[in-house]
Scaffold this motif. Structure first.
Motif, PDB file in Angstrom:
ATOM      1  N   ASP A 163      43.657 -12.246   0.205  1.00  7.13           N
ATOM      2  CA  ASP A 163      42.278 -11.737   0.210  1.00  7.13           C
ATOM      3  C   ASP A 163      41.592 -12.370   1.424  1.00  7.13           C
ATOM      4  N   PHE A 164      41.412 -11.572   2.492  1.00  4.24           N
ATOM      5  CA  PHE A 164      40.899 -12.122   3.761  1.00  4.24           C
ATOM      6  C   PHE A 164      39.388 -11.930   3.844  1.00  4.24           C
ATOM      7  N   ILE A 165      38.681 -13.054   3.902  1.00  5.43           N
ATOM      8  CA  ILE A 165      37.212 -13.012   3.942  1.00  5.43           C
ATOM      9  C   ILE A 165      36.733 -13.535   5.301  1.00  5.43           C
ATOM     10  N   HIS A 166      35.796 -12.799   5.904  1.00  2.00           N
ATOM     11  CA  HIS A 166      35.305 -13.178   7.237  1.00  2.00           C
ATOM     12  C   HIS A 166      34.415 -14.420   7.150  1.00  2.00           C
ATOM     13  N   VAL A 167      34.548 -15.287   8.141  1.00  2.00           N
ATOM     14  CA  VAL A 167      33.814 -16.566   8.129  1.00  2.00           C
ATOM     15  C   VAL A 167      32.288 -16.348   8.084  1.00  2.00           C
ATOM     16  N   HIS A 168      31.792 -15.263   8.667  1.00  2.00           N
ATOM     17  CA  HIS A 168      30.338 -15.019   8.596  1.00  2.00           C
ATOM     18  C   HIS A 168      29.907 -14.747   7.155  1.00  2.00           C
ATOM     19  N   ASP A 169      30.749 -14.040   6.406  1.00  2.00           N
ATOM     20  CA  ASP A 169      30.432 -13.793   4.996  1.00  2.00           C
ATOM     21  C   ASP A 169      30.470 -15.099   4.198  1.00  2.00           C
ATOM     22  N   SER A 189      35.021 -14.190  -1.805  1.00  3.92           N
ATOM     23  CA  SER A 189      36.193 -13.367  -1.498  1.00  3.92           C
ATOM     24  C   SER A 189      35.740 -11.932  -1.282  1.00  3.92           C
ATOM     25  N   THR A 190      36.700 -11.085  -0.920  1.00  2.00           N
ATOM     26  CA  THR A 190      36.366  -9.655  -0.806  1.00  2.00           C
ATOM     27  C   THR A 190      36.750  -8.891  -2.074  1.00  2.00           C
ATOM     28  N   GLY A 191      37.648  -9.484  -2.879  1.00  2.00           N
ATOM     29  CA  GLY A 191      38.145  -8.761  -4.056  1.00  2.00           C
ATOM     30  C   GLY A 191      39.201  -7.728  -3.689  1.00  2.00           C
ATOM     31  N   LYS A 232      30.927 -12.560  -9.749  1.00  2.00           N
ATOM     32  CA  LYS A 232      29.983 -13.630 -10.116  1.00  2.00           C
ATOM     33  C   LYS A 232      29.147 -14.053  -8.897  1.00  2.00           C
ATOM     34  N   ALA A 233      29.802 -14.193  -7.739  1.00  2.00           N
ATOM     35  CA  ALA A 233      29.047 -14.550  -6.519  1.00  2.00           C
ATOM     36  C   ALA A 233      28.053 -13.441  -6.172  1.00  2.00           C
ATOM     37  N   ARG A 234      28.467 -12.192  -6.363  1.00  2.00           N
ATOM     38  CA  ARG A 234      27.542 -11.074  -6.084  1.00  2.00           C
ATOM     39  C   ARG A 234      26.274 -11.194  -6.917  1.00  2.00           C
ATOM     40  N   GLN A 242      30.046  -8.445   3.993  1.00  2.00           N
ATOM     41  CA  GLN A 242      29.609  -7.340   4.846  1.00  2.00           C
ATOM     42  C   GLN A 242      30.713  -6.816   5.750  1.00  2.00           C
ATOM     43  N   TYR A 243      31.750  -7.603   5.939  1.00  2.00           N
ATOM     44  CA  TYR A 243      32.827  -7.207   6.857  1.00  2.00           C
ATOM     45  C   TYR A 243      33.977  -6.585   6.091  1.00  2.00           C
ATOM     46  N   ASP A 244      34.374  -5.355   6.464  1.00  2.00           N
ATOM     47  CA  ASP A 244      35.684  -4.908   6.010  1.00  2.00           C
ATOM     48  C   ASP A 244      36.701  -5.519   6.985  1.00  2.00           C
TER      49      ASP A 244
END
Ligand SMILES: NC(=O)c1ccc[n+]([C@@H]2O[C@H](COP(=O)([O-])OP(=O)(O)OC[C@H]3O[C@@H](n4cnc5c(N)ncnc54)[C@H](O)[C@@H]3O)[C@@H](O)[C@H]2O)c1
Length: 264
Positions: A163-169, A189-191, A232-234, A242-244
């Motif tokens: 699950d790759f999450i962008h550092v800005h997110d 995470s992006t889920g 939960k974070a949402r 915000q990043y795909d």
């Protein structure tokens, strides 16, 4: 102001007392799983003892809250997917243990001494300026290899997912925790699950290069599939990534000159 200090140094106390921060974002760590397996004592000194010392110093300096960079490594092998925060924790490495131990100390410091916290369990973080040396994440390593016209090595069959999450997110989740989610543990995470093979395909499409790819033996202990529920974070942070991945990869590649123009 940047002050370079060991997390456990006495001088940190002086800095905190001079600056009197309201909130501390605790990102410092021995952050490598393989290093933790080679040097578990060092890992524990930085990640556990270092965190305890930091919390003691935060209390003394009147800090209201600590926001802690934890990791999906605390979960160990997934029992179900996506992994939510109620998933059992059974770390498979000294690194996972030390991140979990620090979480537990945060909980005790809140309960006994009123130092608030939010724990953010990051998935696989990527983005510009990530270190490709040593234990760099797969995105940073692949980007660097393509830039050098070197071949890519995939461990196993490449169908393992992350699950790759962008550092800005990740940074935005930290900022959102400044004034919410006290005493909470949240996945950042992006889920979404992306296989290493899909990642290679995206790299090829974006860079218009065709790096040669070799497949090496799977690394022992590597988890096959991992992605984290972020609902939960949402709701707690009023946050959403915000990043795909394709946009985030394009931005990461542009930062090292592997992509030109604003097409992506
Ligand atoms: N990168 C990821 O995919 C990921 C995933 C989950 C959690 N995390 C966590 O996020 C945080 C940042 O990780 P990163 O990927 O940027 O790793 P990194 O190794 O690039 O950054 C860690 C930082 O901690 C500093 N540090 C190490 N030992 C220290 C000490 N004794 N005193 C003070 N500073 C010290 C290092 O100098 C470095 O700047 C870490 O807490 C890590 O456990 C990262």
């Amino acid at each position: 102001r940047l002050v370079l200090l060991d997390i456990a140094a006495e001088a940190v106390q002086r800095e905190l007392e001079a600056f009197r921060p309201e909130v501390v974002f605790h990102q410092a760590a021995q952050a490598s799983v393989p290093v933790s397996l080679q040097r578990p004592g060092h890992d524990a000194r930085v990640n556990i003892i270092g965190t305890i010392r930091l919390l003691e110093m935060c209390l003394a300096a009147g800090v209201r809250k600590v926001i802690y960079a934890s990791s999906a490594a605390v979960y160990g092998t997934p029992c179900y997917l996506p992994i939510d925060e109620n998933h059992p924790v059974y770390p498979l490495s000294p690194y996972g243990i030390s991140k979990l131990a620090a979480e537990m100390y945060l909980s005790v410091f809140r309960k006994h001494w009123g130092l608030d916290f939010t724990v953010l369990r990051y998935a696989n973080v990527y983005g510009p300026r990530q270190d490709a040396l040593g234990e760099g994440g797969v995105v940073a390593v692949f980007a660097d290899r393509i830039r050098r016209c070197e071949q890519l090595t995939v461990f196993g069959d490449g169908e393992q997912t992350r699950d790759f999450i962008h550092v800005h997110d990740v940074a935005r989740a930290n900022l959102a925790a400044f004034s919410s989610a006290g005493g909470q543990v949240l996945n950042v995470s992006t889920g979404r699950a992306t296989s290493v093979n899909q990642l290679v395909t995206m790299f090829k499409r974006l860079t218009r290069r065709v790096p040669s790819v070799t497949f090496a033996a799977a690394r022992p202990g590597d988890i096959r599939h991992s992605y984290l529920d972020n609902s939960k974070a949402r709701s707690e942070l009023n946050w959403a990534p915000q990043y795909d991945l394709e946009t985030g990869l394009a931005q990461t590649l542009r930062a090292i000159g592997l992509l030109t123009g604003d097409k992506h």
